[in-house]
Design a protein around this motif. Structure first.
Motif, PDB file in Angstrom:
ATOM      1  N   ILE A 565       0.594  -1.228   0.034  1.00 22.18           N
ATOM      2  CA  ILE A 565       0.224  -0.017   0.199  1.00 22.18           C
ATOM      3  C   ILE A 565       1.022   1.439   0.262  1.00 22.18           C
ATOM      4  O   ILE A 565       0.537   2.001  -0.467  1.00 22.18           O
ATOM      5  N   HIS A 568       1.792   1.101  -3.237  1.00 26.47           N
ATOM      6  CA  HIS A 568       0.372   2.085  -4.627  1.00 26.47           C
ATOM      7  C   HIS A 568       0.292   4.040  -4.209  1.00 26.47           C
ATOM      8  O   HIS A 568       0.013   4.546  -5.505  1.00 26.47           O
ATOM      9  N   THR A 569       0.144   4.074  -2.629  1.00 31.17           N
ATOM     10  CA  THR A 569      -0.231   5.633  -3.276  1.00 31.17           C
ATOM     11  C   THR A 569       0.872   6.453  -3.553  1.00 31.17           C
ATOM     12  O   THR A 569       0.939   7.359  -3.759  1.00 31.17           O
ATOM     13  N   HIS A 572       0.882   6.959  -7.023  1.00 29.81           N
ATOM     14  CA  HIS A 572      -0.385   7.705  -7.620  1.00 29.81           C
ATOM     15  C   HIS A 572       0.090   9.192  -7.093  1.00 29.81           C
ATOM     16  O   HIS A 572      -0.075  10.068  -8.230  1.00 29.81           O
ATOM     17  N   THR A 632     -10.081   8.079   0.443  1.00 28.66           N
ATOM     18  CA  THR A 632     -11.305   6.653   0.028  1.00 28.66           C
ATOM     19  C   THR A 632     -12.751   6.861   0.188  1.00 28.66           C
ATOM     20  O   THR A 632     -13.543   6.870   1.094  1.00 28.66           O
ATOM     21  N   VAL A 660      -9.974   7.912  -5.033  1.00 34.27           N
ATOM     22  CA  VAL A 660      -8.689   7.683  -4.287  1.00 34.27           C
ATOM     23  C   VAL A 660      -7.987   9.429  -4.024  1.00 34.27           C
ATOM     24  O   VAL A 660      -7.492   9.393  -4.645  1.00 34.27           O
ATOM     25  N   HIS A 674      -4.838   1.166   0.125  1.00 38.52           N
ATOM     26  CA  HIS A 674      -4.281   2.773   0.179  1.00 38.52           C
ATOM     27  C   HIS A 674      -3.388   2.693   1.598  1.00 38.52           C
ATOM     28  O   HIS A 674      -4.464   1.985   2.387  1.00 38.52           O
TER      29      HIS A 674
END
Length: 881
Positions: A565, A568-569, A572, A632, A660, A674
């Motif tokens: 996570i 993943h964030t 972004h 989210t 998100v 996230h």
């Protein structure tokens, strides 16, 4: 018959099938997603493969679309025929295991003939069917009422691409009238489906009902499907009574805009001029859409296709008297024509124009060289009394300089030469084979899996909030069979609830354990994927008893999830920072979010600089250290777009989506998991940036512990450098290295000065040995200098002092030989070229080479042949006197 615009034809088609319960699928990107078998999306069904092969069960088995498509197998025919295009729109309606022949045929007839819709004259419509498809014949004849004379049975009416789904098809033709007939009444091709211009194919209905096995058996599919295709351009030509597709509102505005830029030609003045206008109109549409979808010109794959299309259009522009960059000016025209359904061309116009203009200008820089090569080739052939331009030379001009074959032919034929078509085609086929082998070989469309497709049990993902949960085991699958119990081996499991994230959107799946009611591990979860109906399918190694219907404790690997996570964030944040630094054109082209690193692919036309990477890294870390909340929310797709949410590459979103939002800095549609706050990420470090394909770059990065480890490794290396350069403190390393670099440059300068003195001394000896043959003076000597650079310095001295008409020098270095030939302008004026002489002597040293008329060079691997090569100079000159 109504006169309809292209916009009206498209909208009527989609509206009709929407009224029949079909979901309108948006036109997907021309760049295939997760399909290595395709270079481009080439049909309406290409984007729906996952539904037809059973990988995914669609929310609605009835779908319709208008899909932009590119086919490149007939580029040479574009502009010469009435209906060949590089980019075209395919209108289609599809059924995945729902309706079949009866509905498909009746609805096709209703759309085509009902005055509310297309209102075509029934007496001008003909159909073809496969001879064995008695059902389709009966429906057309008895139910629709089409007379037998209007139904043609053709053996070719069977759609089959090898292993995979296949079946008979029924094509629909429109009779354009006797005035379009280009064959005699008694010609065997004068029928619907024959090679003629009168009967125009407008729609193909494919009845996909068999599976073509590897053993060449045709077995019934579990679910019968409908796949149809109607070419928008063809239909528009009918409604606008246009002789060809190019005289419609899809192309004429582009042609007229091109006319305005040509001071010498107008559309319609001759077939050759018309061809040039058509090629430009077709190619600028394809190029604009392809670049808008993320493809960029290059020397391979999709990029090669774009480069070829742009260069072909530029050459046709030259034929129209346009000698400067002009294609990019047509992008707004394409946007205006297509904007009602494809707003992306107008939205990305600045970027598309920039790419095309840059490519045009680069081509103009090399185009004169190419024309000179053609001219030289023709002159050499005529001088040697050869009557044919070789296929190898045609291909080189086509492949290296982007010259269309027809232009090369035209120039050759104007000079009375023939063209080696067969040789050229052999070279083209070799190139096609190289392209095919470069792509991953996978089956074009898989066979439906009835087992997974028919599993309808519910499975809810609760992993956004839960990391372990009790869940009921609904399904156990082993060796492609549903079983009620197992205690060993690999298995696929479906639970009614699961905290395990299934691999999707670039984020890898969770791993973890399955525990029984006694807390004993009975299976380890190694992977999780989405089943066709959307359930989470857990791939497990079974180590204990599993029973269908029992309840188990599902526990994910929390340490692994926390790493995922964070990455993943961070992905972004990187996406947003990348757009801020490089521009909005830098779109995601794939990603991988793993525990130990993240990978982000994006479209960009040049290498990212070290300064740009540093700026991205700084921006991401600033957002991490700012401790921004990651919120989210679930909402509908329209509300998400209103919020400014950015969709991730290749994802299909339903009516309800997850947004998100990183404190309004990054807002993306994403189904992944996230962190709650950016500060949880800790630190972000880019580890590499590279090109991975035509116009696609890749950034790899790490966060948290892995980022700390990466920085620690760099610190260790820096300390090693400090030790080597004798810097007491790390902060002094740069100064020490700069000092060493300055010392190196000084030594290099001294070395070059000494080399120049040696070369001057060498020149004094070499230039004394001038020989003559007739009126030609020449020097042919072996030199003692160390490399080609010093050899060229000798040639420069020779040129300045005007010592002879011809200079030939050679050097030997180990097992390698280098030769240099130089000639004066007067020799060139008399027809002698350095390149011709180098080709004559280089074989003596086991090599080859070439160059300009005034200077050429070659390399070889036979030092023993040096004296023979130098002696050959006199022999060659004697033949030229």
């Amino acid at each position: 018959m109504n006169k309809l615009s292209s916009q009206e034809v498209r909208s009527k088609y989609l509206d009709f099938f929407k009224s029949k319960g079909h979901s309108v699928e948006p036109s997907a990107s021309l760049i295939p997603v997760d399909d290595p078998t395709l270079l481009w999306i080439n049909s309406g069904v290409a984007t729906l493969k996952k539904y037809f092969d059973g990988t995914v069960v669609p929310e609605n088995p009835r779908m319709t679309n208008a899909q932009k498509s590119i086919r490149t197998n007939d580029i040479e025919n574009v502009g010469k025929t009435a209906r060949h295009h590089t980019m075209f729109e395919m209108l289609g309606n599809f059924s995945v295991g729902d309706y079949f022949k009866t509905e498909a045929i009746h609805w096709a007839w209703e759309l085509l003939t009902d005055d509310k819709w297309f209102g075509l004259d029934k007496d001008r419509l003909y159909v073809t069917v496969h001879p064995d498809d008695s059902e389709a014949y009966r429906i057309w004849n008895e139910e629709v009422g089409l007379p037998a004379a209007s139904i043609v049975k053709l053996e070719d009416n069977f759609w089959d691409i090898g292993a995979g789904p296949c079946g008979p098809n029924s094509e629909i033709f429109f009779d354009r009238g006797q005035e379009y007939n280009d064959v005699a009444e008694d010609d065997p091709e004068n029928y619907p489906g024959g090679e003629n211009e009168r009967y125009l194919e407008i729609w193909n209905l494919v009845f996909s009902e068999f599976n073509h096995t590897d053993n060449h058996e045709f077995l019934p599919l579990p679910h019968k499907n409908i796949d149809t295709g109607m070419g928008l351009e063809r239909m528009v030509s009918i409604f606008q009574d246009a002789p060809t597709n190019f005289e419609t509102d899809l192309f004429l505005p582009i042609i007229h805009a091109t006319e305005a830029m040509s001071a010498t030609h107008k559309y319609g003045e001759s077939p050759a001029v018309n061809t040039s206008f058509k090629v430009i109109a077709d190619h600028i549409r394809a190029v604009s859409f392809a670049i808008g979808d993320g493809a960029l010109p290059s020397n391979e794959g999709r990029g090669y296709v774009l480069r070829r299309l742009i260069r072909r259009a530029v050459m046709h522009g030259k034929k129209l008297g346009i000698d400067q960059a002009f294609l990019y000016k047509l992008v707004p025209v394409v946007g205006e024509i297509m904007g009602s359904y494809y707003p992306e061309i107008t939205e990305k116009a600045d970027f598309i124009e920039k790419i095309i203009k840059t490519e045009e200008e680069r081509f103009h820089e090399t185009i004169n060289d190419g024309l000179q090569i053609i001219t030289d080739l023709i002159s050499e052939l005529k001088a040697s009394k050869q009557g044919t331009l070789a296929g190898q030379d045609i291909f080189k001009l086509y492949d290296t300089y982007g010259f269309p074959v027809e232009l090369t032919e035209e120039m050759a034929e104007d000079e009375g030469l023939k063209v080696d078509h067969i040789g050229f085609e052999k070279e083209m086929e070799a190139q096609r084979n190289r392209a095919r082998s470069a792509r991953v070989k996978e089956s074009s469309m898989n066979v439906q899996s009835a087992l997974l497709t028919d599993i309808k049990v519910q499975s809810e993902f609760v992993g956004y909030t839960e990391q372990e949960i009790d869940a009921k085991l609904e399904v156990i699958i082993q060796t492609d069979t549903i079983v009620s119990t197992t205690d060993n081996g690999e298995a696929q499991l479906i639970f009614n609830l699961t905290p395990f994230y299934a691999e999707m959107g670039g984020q890898v799946a969770d791993k973890g354990r399955v525990l029984n009611s006694d807390g004993i591990e009975v299976a380890s979860v190694v992977d999780v994927k989405k089943a066709p109906n959307g359930q989470s399918l857990h791939l497990v190694n079974v180590i204990g008893q599993l029973n269908e219907g029992d309840t188990y404790r599902l526990v994910i690997d929390r340490h692994l999830r926390n790493k995922i996570i964070k990455n993943h964030t961070a992905t972004h944040l990187l996406h947003r920072a990348l757009k801020e630094v490089l521009g909005e054109h830098a779109n995601q082209a794939g990603s991988l979010v793993a525990p130990n690193y993240l990978r982000f692919d994006f479209t960009h036309f040049e290498q990212v600089t070290a300064e740009e990477l540093a700026e991205m890294e700084r921006k991401v870390n600033e957002k991490i250290w700012a401790g921004m909340p990651v919120i989210t929310t679930e909402t509908d797709i329209d509300s998400a777009k209103a919020m400014g949410a950015m969709a991730l590459f290749g994802e299909k979103y339903g009516k309800n989506v997850r947004v998100v939002n990183v404190d309004n800095y990054s807002i993306e549609l994403c189904g992944g998991v996230h962190v709650g706050n950016t500060s949880d990420i800790g630190i972000f470090k880019i580890t590499s940036e590279s090109g991975i394909g035509a116009g696609v770059r890749r950034i790899e990065a790490v966060t948290s512990q892995e980022a700390f480890e990466a920085l620690r490794v760099e610190e260790i290396r820096l300390k090693e450098v400090a030790k080597l350069v004798k810097a007491p403190q790390l902060k002094e390393v740069v100064t020490k290295v700069e000092q060493l670099h300055e010392n190196y440059k000084e030594l290099q300068k001294e070395n070059e000065q000494l080399s120049a003195k040696l070369a001057n001394a060498e020149a004094g000896d070499i230039f004394k040995n001038i020989e003559k043959i007739g009126n030609i003076s020449y020097i042919a000597q072996q030199a003692s200098v160390k490399d080609m650079n010093q050899l060229r310095q000798l040639a420069d001295q020779w040129k300045q002092k005007e010592l002879s008409d011809v200079l030939v020098l050679g050097i030997v270095s180990g097992e390698k030989v280098n030769l240099l030939v130089a000639m004066t302008k007067s020799m060139n004026d008399n027809g002698l070229k350095a390149g011709d002489l180098i080709k004559a002597i280089a074989p003596k040293v086991g090599g080859g080479g070439g160059g300009r008329p005034d200077m050429a060079q070659a390399g070889g691997k036979n030092p023993a042949g040096m004296s023979e090569a130098l002696a050959e100079v006199r022999v060659w000159l004697e033949t030229k006197i």
